[in-house]
Design an enzyme around this catalytic site. Structure first.
Site, PDB file in Angstrom:
ATOM      1  N   LYS A  12      31.391  46.402 -77.627  1.00  0.00           N
ATOM      2  CA  LYS A  12      31.305  46.726 -79.235  1.00  0.00           C
ATOM      3  C   LYS A  12      32.171  47.109 -79.913  1.00  0.00           C
ATOM      4  O   LYS A  12      32.621  46.041 -81.039  1.00  0.00           O
ATOM      5  CB  LYS A  12      29.748  46.802 -79.743  1.00  0.00           C
ATOM      6  CG  LYS A  12      28.605  45.199 -79.048  1.00  0.00           C
ATOM      7  CD  LYS A  12      27.199  45.803 -80.437  1.00  0.00           C
ATOM      8  CE  LYS A  12      26.251  44.986 -79.715  1.00  0.00           C
ATOM      9  NZ  LYS A  12      25.138  44.866 -80.212  1.00  0.00           N
ATOM     10  N   LYS A  27      28.475  35.357 -72.360  1.00  0.00           N
ATOM     11  CA  LYS A  27      27.505  34.716 -72.499  1.00  0.00           C
ATOM     12  C   LYS A  27      26.701  34.251 -73.709  1.00  0.00           C
ATOM     13  O   LYS A  27      27.793  34.206 -74.889  1.00  0.00           O
ATOM     14  CB  LYS A  27      26.395  35.985 -71.912  1.00  0.00           C
ATOM     15  CG  LYS A  27      26.227  36.897 -73.879  1.00  0.00           C
ATOM     16  CD  LYS A  27      25.183  38.267 -73.800  1.00  0.00           C
ATOM     17  CE  LYS A  27      25.871  38.968 -74.679  1.00  0.00           C
ATOM     18  NZ  LYS A  27      24.686  39.963 -75.291  1.00  0.00           N
ATOM     19  N   LYS A  37      25.185  35.379 -81.168  1.00  0.00           N
ATOM     20  CA  LYS A  37      24.828  35.227 -81.744  1.00  0.00           C
ATOM     21  C   LYS A  37      26.528  34.738 -82.764  1.00  0.00           C
ATOM     22  O   LYS A  37      26.523  34.723 -84.202  1.00  0.00           O
ATOM     23  CB  LYS A  37      23.900  35.542 -83.146  1.00  0.00           C
ATOM     24  CG  LYS A  37      23.159  36.399 -81.788  1.00  0.00           C
ATOM     25  CD  LYS A  37      21.587  36.772 -82.562  1.00  0.00           C
ATOM     26  CE  LYS A  37      20.628  37.422 -81.923  1.00  0.00           C
ATOM     27  NZ  LYS A  37      19.856  38.172 -82.575  1.00  0.00           N
TER      28      LYS A  37
HETATM   29  P1  TYM Z   1      19.378  40.890 -79.091  1.00  0.00           P
HETATM   30  O1  TYM Z   1      18.507  40.845 -80.573  1.00  0.00           O
HETATM   31  O2  TYM Z   1      21.039  40.947 -78.931  1.00  0.00           O
HETATM   32  O3  TYM Z   1      18.166  39.988 -78.525  1.00  0.00           O
HETATM   33  C1  TYM Z   1      17.106  39.605 -77.952  1.00  0.00           C
HETATM   34  C2  TYM Z   1      17.036  39.054 -76.842  1.00  0.00           C
HETATM   35  O4  TYM Z   1      18.015  38.295 -76.528  1.00  0.00           O
HETATM   36  C3  TYM Z   1      18.154  38.256 -74.853  1.00  0.00           C
HETATM   37  N1  TYM Z   1      19.161  37.421 -75.113  1.00  0.00           N
HETATM   38  C4  TYM Z   1      19.968  36.726 -74.090  1.00  0.00           C
HETATM   39  N2  TYM Z   1      19.370  36.562 -72.745  1.00  0.00           N
HETATM   40  C5  TYM Z   1      19.456  35.288 -72.157  1.00  0.00           C
HETATM   41  N3  TYM Z   1      20.836  34.336 -72.317  1.00  0.00           N
HETATM   42  C6  TYM Z   1      22.097  34.921 -73.285  1.00  0.00           C
HETATM   43  N4  TYM Z   1      23.092  34.729 -74.092  1.00  0.00           N
HETATM   44  C7  TYM Z   1      20.810  35.959 -74.338  1.00  0.00           C
HETATM   45  N5  TYM Z   1      20.828  36.379 -75.407  1.00  0.00           N
HETATM   46  C8  TYM Z   1      20.478  37.822 -75.958  1.00  0.00           C
HETATM   47  C9  TYM Z   1      18.619  40.135 -75.072  1.00  0.00           C
HETATM   48  O5  TYM Z   1      18.083  39.763 -73.442  1.00  0.00           O
HETATM   49  C10 TYM Z   1      17.330  40.192 -75.278  1.00  0.00           C
HETATM   50  O6  TYM Z   1      16.622  40.344 -74.789  1.00  0.00           O
HETATM   51  N6  TYM Z   1      18.182  45.748 -77.943  1.00  0.00           N
HETATM   52  C11 TYM Z   1      18.032  44.852 -78.451  1.00  0.00           C
HETATM   53  C12 TYM Z   1      17.141  44.994 -79.070  1.00  0.00           C
HETATM   54  C13 TYM Z   1      16.315  45.491 -78.868  1.00  0.00           C
HETATM   55  C14 TYM Z   1      14.940  45.755 -77.975  1.00  0.00           C
HETATM   56  C15 TYM Z   1      13.843  46.962 -77.545  1.00  0.00           C
HETATM   57  C16 TYM Z   1      14.810  44.807 -76.854  1.00  0.00           C
HETATM   58  C17 TYM Z   1      15.912  46.750 -80.252  1.00  0.00           C
HETATM   59  N7  TYM Z   1      14.954  47.736 -79.554  1.00  0.00           N
HETATM   60  C18 TYM Z   1      13.509  47.866 -77.152  1.00  0.00           C
HETATM   61  C19 TYM Z   1      13.763  45.327 -76.044  1.00  0.00           C
HETATM   62  C20 TYM Z   1      13.172  46.877 -75.700  1.00  0.00           C
HETATM   63  C21 TYM Z   1      19.361  43.469 -78.455  1.00  0.00           C
HETATM   64  O7  TYM Z   1      19.850  43.888 -79.016  1.00  0.00           O
HETATM   65  O8  TYM Z   1      18.695  42.446 -78.003  1.00  0.00           O
END
Ligand code: TYM
Length: 338
Positions: free
Chosen positions: A117, A200, A203
Site C-alpha cells: 500500500k 487479487k 475494491k
Molecule cells: P478488508 O476490508 O480488506 O477485507 C475484508 C475481508 O475480505 C477478505 N477479502 C478477500 N478474500 C478472498 N479473496 C479476495 N480477493 C478478498 N478480498 C478481501 C479479506 O481477507 C478480509 O477477511 N484488515 C482487514 C480488516 C480487519 C480485520 C480485523 C479482519 C480489521 N480488523 C480483525 C479480521 C479481524 C481488512 O482490511 O479487510
C-alpha cells in the site's frame, strides 16, 4: 499457557472503504454466516482502519452503513451475532495504543500489505497505516477472539496478532491473551481479479470490470463474467489440469464457493466444457446467489436510521465484553485507575 483454555469466540471485520466486492463476500462474510450459531460471533465494520487512508467524511458514514447493510443482507443476524462499527467502542483505540507499545518496529517493517500500500511513497503515508496491524490485533484480542475467519491476504496480520499476544503474555508474565487462530479455508481464500488471474480482486483495482461489486445488477454481473480473461483451453478432466491456469482456476473457485461445492466437484460436472458453456452457467449462478443480497442491501439502505440502531445496539453488547478486558489489561500493565 494452553491455546484451548479460552472460550471459542469468532471476531472478524471489513473496512468501509469503497463498497463490498465478491472477494469480501466469498472470502469472509459468507463464511461468517456459516459460523453463526456454532460459536459466539462478533463482526465489525472497521471504520478506524478505513481512515488510515483518506476518507471523505460524508462518504465514510454512508460506506459504513453500506458494509453493515451488506453483512445483514448476506445473513448476519444481529440476534445471533454482535454487529457494530469499531469507532463506537473506544476500547479498540485504547488497546491499540497498548499494543503499539508491545509490537516492534521490525515486525511492522515485514508487513507485506503495508509495503504494497505504501509503495514507493512510504514517507508520505499516515502513521496509522503503519500501525494498522497492531490496531487489528487489538480488535481481536479485546474480545479474547480465538478464531478469525479471513481471506488469505490477512494471514500475516493474524500471525502478528499471535506475536503480540505472545510478547504481552511473556513480558507481563501472564496468560491473559489467547493465541488466535486464523480460519482460512474453502475455495474462496483468494478470489482473483477477473482481468489478471495473478492479482487479487479488490475494491481499489483500476477497472470496474476486474471485480464483481455486491451492488452490481444482473446484466453487469453477466457482462463481467463474459469478458473475464480466460485461456483457449476447455475445462480439464481433473483439478490438476488447472495448475498453470490461474484465470480458469479462479472462475472454477468462484463457482465452487457460490454453490457450496468443492472445485473438484465443479470440474467433475464441467469436465471438457468450453467457456461458451461455463461462463453463462457461472453468470446465472452468481446472479441467482447475489441478486437477493443486493436487493436486500438496497432495501436496508433506504432506512439508515434502522442500520444505525442495529450498530448502536451491537456496540453496547461489544462494550460489555471489551471493557472488563481493557480494564484488566490496564491493571496488568500497571496503569493507575482511581
Ligand atoms: P478488508 O476490508 O480488506 O477485507 C475484508 C475481508 O475480505 C477478505 N477479502 C478477500 N478474500 C478472498 N479473496 C479476495 N480477493 C478478498 N478480498 C478481501 C479479506 O481477507 C478480509 O477477511 N484488515 C482487514 C480488516 C480487519 C480485520 C480485523 C479482519 C480489521 N480488523 C480483525 C479480521 C479481524 C481488512 O482490511 O479487510
Amino acid at each position: 499457557m494452553t491455546e484451548n483454555s479460552f472460550t471459542p469466540r469468532v471476531f472478524s471485520g471489513v473496512k468501509p472503504s469503497g463498497g463490498l466486492q465478491l472477494g469480501n463476500y466469498l472470502g469472509a462474510i459468507k463464511r461468517w454466516v456459516d459460523m453463526q450459531g456454532k460459536m459466539e460471533t462478533i463482526y465489525c465494520v472497521v471504520d478506524l482502519h478505513a481512515i488510515t487512508v483518506w476518507q471523505d467524511p460524508a462518504e465514510l458514514k454512508n460506506g459504513t452503513r453500506e458494509i453493515a447493510a451488506g453483512m445483514l443482507a448476506a445473513g448476519i443476524d444481529p440476534t445471533q451475532s454482535i454487529l457494530f462499527n469499531q469507532s463506537q467502542v473506544a476500547a479498540h483505540a485504547e488497546l491499540g495504543w497498548i499494543f503499539n507499545c508491545v509490537a516492534r518496529v521490525g515486525w511492522m517493517n515485514r508487513m507485506t500489505q503495508f509495503k504494497d500500500k505504501a509503495g514507493t511513497n512510504a514517507e508520505q503515508v499516515s502513521l496509522g497505516l503503519y500501525a494498522y496491524p497492531s490496531l487489528m490485533a487489538a480488535d481481536i484480542l479485546l474480545y479474547h477472539g480465538t478464531h478469525v475467519p479471513v481471506g488469505d491476504d490477512q494471514k500475516q496480520h493474524v500471525e502478528l496478532t499471535r506475536d503480540i499476544a505472545t510478547k504481552f503474555n511473556h513480558d507481563f508474565k501472564t496468560d491473559f491473551f489467547p493465541l488466535t487462530e486464523p480460519v482460512i479455508e474453502g475455495p474462496a481464500m483468494r478470489i482473483m481479479n477477473l482481468r489478471e488471474g495473478t492479482k487479487k480482486m479488490s475494491k481499489s483495482g483500476e477497472s470496474d470490470m476486474e471485480r464483481i461489486n455486491m451492488t452490481d445488477d444482473a446484466d453487469l454481473i453477466a457482462k463481467k463474467f463474459k469478458k473475464a480473461k480466460t485461456d483457449p483451453e476447455p475445462l480439464p478432466e481433473t483439478i490438476d489440469g488447472l495448475a498453470e491456469r490461474p484465470e480458469a482456476r479462479n472462475l472454477v473457485d468462484i463457482y465452487a464457493a457460490l454453490d457450496d461445492k468443492t472445485p473438484e466437484a465443479v470440474i467433475a460436472e464441467y469436465a471438457g466444457a468450453g467457456w461458451g458453456k461455463f461462463k453463462p452457467a457461472l453468470a446465472d449462478l452468481a446472479v441467482a446467489k447475489l441478486s437477493p443480497i443486493s436487493t436486500e442491501m438496497a432495501r436496508l439502505m433506504n432506512d439508515p436510521a434502522e442500520i444505525d440502531r442495529i450498530l448502536g445496539d451491537g456496540a453496547e453488547k461489544a462494550r460489555a465484553i471489551a471493557e472488563p478486558i481493557l480494564q484488566k489489561t490496564y491493571d496488568i500493565v500497571g496503569l493507575l485507575r482511581s
